[in-house]
Design a protein around this motif. Structure first.
Motif, short mmCIF file in Angstrom:
data_model
loop_
_atom_site.label_atom_id
_atom_site.label_comp_id
_atom_site.label_asym_id
_atom_site.label_seq_id
_atom_site.Cartn_x
_atom_site.Cartn_y
_atom_site.Cartn_z
N THR A 4 8.18 2.15 7.61
CA THR A 4 6.70 2.37 7.02
C THR A 4 5.88 2.05 8.48
OG1 THR A 4 6.98 3.41 5.17
CG2 THR A 4 4.54 3.17 6.28
N VAL A 5 5.11 2.28 9.31
CA VAL A 5 5.39 1.88 10.32
C VAL A 5 3.28 1.80 10.91
CG1 VAL A 5 4.57 1.12 12.55
CG2 VAL A 5 6.43 1.94 11.87
N PHE A 6 2.63 1.23 10.05
CA PHE A 6 1.22 1.38 10.20
C PHE A 6 0.26 1.05 12.05
CE2 PHE A 6 1.96 1.40 5.81
CZ PHE A 6 0.77 2.19 5.91
N GLN A 26 14.99 5.52 10.17
CA GLN A 26 14.26 6.82 9.51
C GLN A 26 12.98 6.45 9.55
OE1 GLN A 26 15.16 8.54 6.48
NE2 GLN A 26 12.98 9.68 6.11
N VAL A 27 11.78 6.66 10.10
CA VAL A 27 10.50 6.25 10.95
C VAL A 27 9.66 6.74 9.80
CG1 VAL A 27 8.62 4.77 12.02
CG2 VAL A 27 11.05 4.79 12.49
N THR A 28 8.75 6.38 8.84
CA THR A 28 7.11 7.08 8.87
C THR A 28 6.05 5.85 9.86
OG1 THR A 28 7.94 7.98 6.82
CG2 THR A 28 5.51 8.07 7.34
N ALA A 29 5.05 7.15 10.92
CA ALA A 29 4.28 6.70 11.53
C ALA A 29 3.51 7.22 10.79
CB ALA A 29 4.18 6.64 13.20
N VAL A 30 2.17 5.70 10.77
CA VAL A 30 0.93 6.36 9.69
C VAL A 30 -0.11 6.79 10.72
CG1 VAL A 30 -0.80 5.36 8.40
CG2 VAL A 30 1.38 5.22 7.47
N VAL A 31 -0.70 7.46 11.64
CA VAL A 31 -1.55 7.72 12.28
C VAL A 31 -3.07 8.60 11.24
CG1 VAL A 31 -0.11 7.97 14.02
CG2 VAL A 31 -1.08 9.97 12.60
N ARG A 32 -4.51 8.18 11.84
CA ARG A 32 -5.48 8.44 11.50
C ARG A 32 -5.62 9.91 12.06
NH1 ARG A 32 -9.58 2.71 12.49
NH2 ARG A 32 -8.31 1.51 11.59
N ARG A 33 -6.45 10.81 10.78
CA ARG A 33 -6.40 12.30 11.39
C ARG A 33 -6.90 12.42 12.67
NH1 ARG A 33 -6.22 15.30 7.97
NH2 ARG A 33 -6.53 14.09 6.39
N VAL A 62 3.75 5.52 2.05
CA VAL A 62 5.11 3.49 1.81
C VAL A 62 5.97 3.67 0.92
CG1 VAL A 62 3.11 2.68 2.52
CG2 VAL A 62 3.65 2.69 0.16
N THR A 63 6.41 4.79 0.10
CA THR A 63 6.83 5.61 -1.53
C THR A 63 8.68 5.08 -0.92
OG1 THR A 63 5.24 5.92 -2.95
CG2 THR A 63 7.43 6.57 -3.48
N GLY A 64 9.30 5.09 -1.51
CA GLY A 64 10.89 5.28 -0.78
C GLY A 64 10.81 4.40 0.38
N SER A 65 10.04 3.52 0.96
CA SER A 65 10.14 3.22 2.35
C SER A 65 11.41 1.30 1.78
CB SER A 65 9.33 2.58 3.31
OG SER A 65 8.32 4.04 2.98
N ASP A 66 11.71 0.80 3.02
CA ASP A 66 12.34 -0.18 2.61
C ASP A 66 11.63 -1.56 3.19
OD1 ASP A 66 15.31 0.95 1.99
OD2 ASP A 66 15.60 2.15 3.50
N ALA A 67 10.79 -1.45 3.95
CA ALA A 67 10.05 -2.00 4.39
C ALA A 67 9.33 -1.54 5.31
CB ALA A 67 10.94 -2.94 5.29
N VAL A 68 7.64 -1.64 5.63
CA VAL A 68 6.62 -1.70 5.44
C VAL A 68 5.91 -2.97 7.01
CG1 VAL A 68 4.10 -1.64 5.37
CG2 VAL A 68 5.62 -0.95 3.79
N LEU A 69 5.89 -2.07 8.10
CA LEU A 69 5.71 -3.13 9.45
C LEU A 69 4.02 -2.67 9.99
CD1 LEU A 69 8.76 -1.86 10.30
CD2 LEU A 69 8.42 -4.06 11.25
N SER A 70 2.79 -3.31 10.68
CA SER A 70 1.64 -3.39 10.55
C SER A 70 1.31 -3.60 11.94
CB SER A 70 0.49 -3.74 9.39
OG SER A 70 -0.62 -3.68 9.95
N GLY A 71 1.17 -2.86 12.95
CA GLY A 71 0.60 -3.45 14.11
C GLY A 71 -0.84 -3.48 13.84
N VAL A 72 -1.50 -3.19 13.17
CA VAL A 72 -2.89 -3.35 13.05
C VAL A 72 -3.76 -4.72 13.49
CG1 VAL A 72 -4.83 -2.17 11.64
CG2 VAL A 72 -3.07 -0.95 11.61
N GLY A 73 -4.42 -4.08 14.04
CA GLY A 73 -5.59 -5.49 14.57
C GLY A 73 -6.86 -4.90 15.58
N PRO A 74 -7.37 -6.09 15.76
CA PRO A 74 -8.54 -5.55 16.82
C PRO A 74 -8.75 -5.52 17.41
CG PRO A 74 -8.90 -7.60 15.59
CD PRO A 74 -7.46 -7.68 14.63
#
Length: 212
Positions: A4-6, A26-33, A62-74
């Protein structure tokens, strides 16, 4: 792996998504609406959320993911508490789902001065940058504290100045410190290092300096 990628629409997050797909994940990309997201791939799922601070809204991603990666920043000096607010929500969602592995990006000035660094960096450049971007680094310091206090198996990367250059796969890293005389790193190479950390248990529970 299922990842899962934030921050998937950002500079580092976008590279994480593309590199992960190229590597067969396999990637879940989380994006704002309100965000637009162009990549399309059979192994890519896009999760659209209204914000990143609500754990309940993030839980399905994030449910079922092996890892979460976050590129969130200012994205500027007046970004407020975006990094810490988002990370608080992400960590809570991970705890609720049982997902443990977490890799995030911070910034070099949050860490200690690099051992063996040159005088210009220590006495001039770093103090100026830290003063100008004080609010940004204050938020990232809070973010790192939240990560350290969590039960996640975490890694935090601390890059210096980020540049838009192609992926090289060649860079220096320092566990627990910053890279001496390390002035820049491309967003693509930070993404590369974050993905590589998933297979490196030595990075768990550590901050990692990265630079050319």
């Amino acid at each position: 792996m299922k990842l899962t990628v934030f921050g998937a629409t950002g500079g580092i997050g976008g590279h994480i998504v593309r590199q992960a797909l190229d590597a067969g994940h396999q990637v879940t990309a989380v994006v704002r609406r309100s965000a637009s997201f162009e990549p399309r791939h059979p192994a890519l799922e896009v999760a659209t959320v209204t914000g990143l601070s609500d754990p309940d809204a993030l839980l399905p991603a994030v449910t079922g993911s092996d890892a979460v990666l976050s590129g969130v920043g200012p994205r500027g000096r007046k970004a407020g508490t975006i990094a810490s607010d988002a990370t608080r929500g992400i960590l809570a969602a991970m705890a609720a789902s049982g997902t443990r592995r977490f890799v995030a990006v911070s910034a070099a000035p949050v860490g200690p001065p690099a051992e063996g660094d040159d005088l210009f960096n220590r006495r001039i450049l770093l103090p100026i940058i830290s003063a100008v971007l004080a609010e940004v680094y204050r938020d990232l310091t809070v973010m790192e504290g939240l990560i350290r206090d969590s039960r996640a198996e975490w890694t935090v990367f601390r890059p210096p100045k980020l540049v838009n250059k192609p992926l090289t796969g060649h860079y220096r890293t320092v566990l627990g410190g910053n890279v001496p005389r390390g002035h820049t790193i491309s967003r693509a190479d930070v993404a590369h290092a974050m993905l590589a950390a998933l297979g490196d248990p030595a990075t768990i529970g550590r901050a990692v300096g990265i630079a050319y």
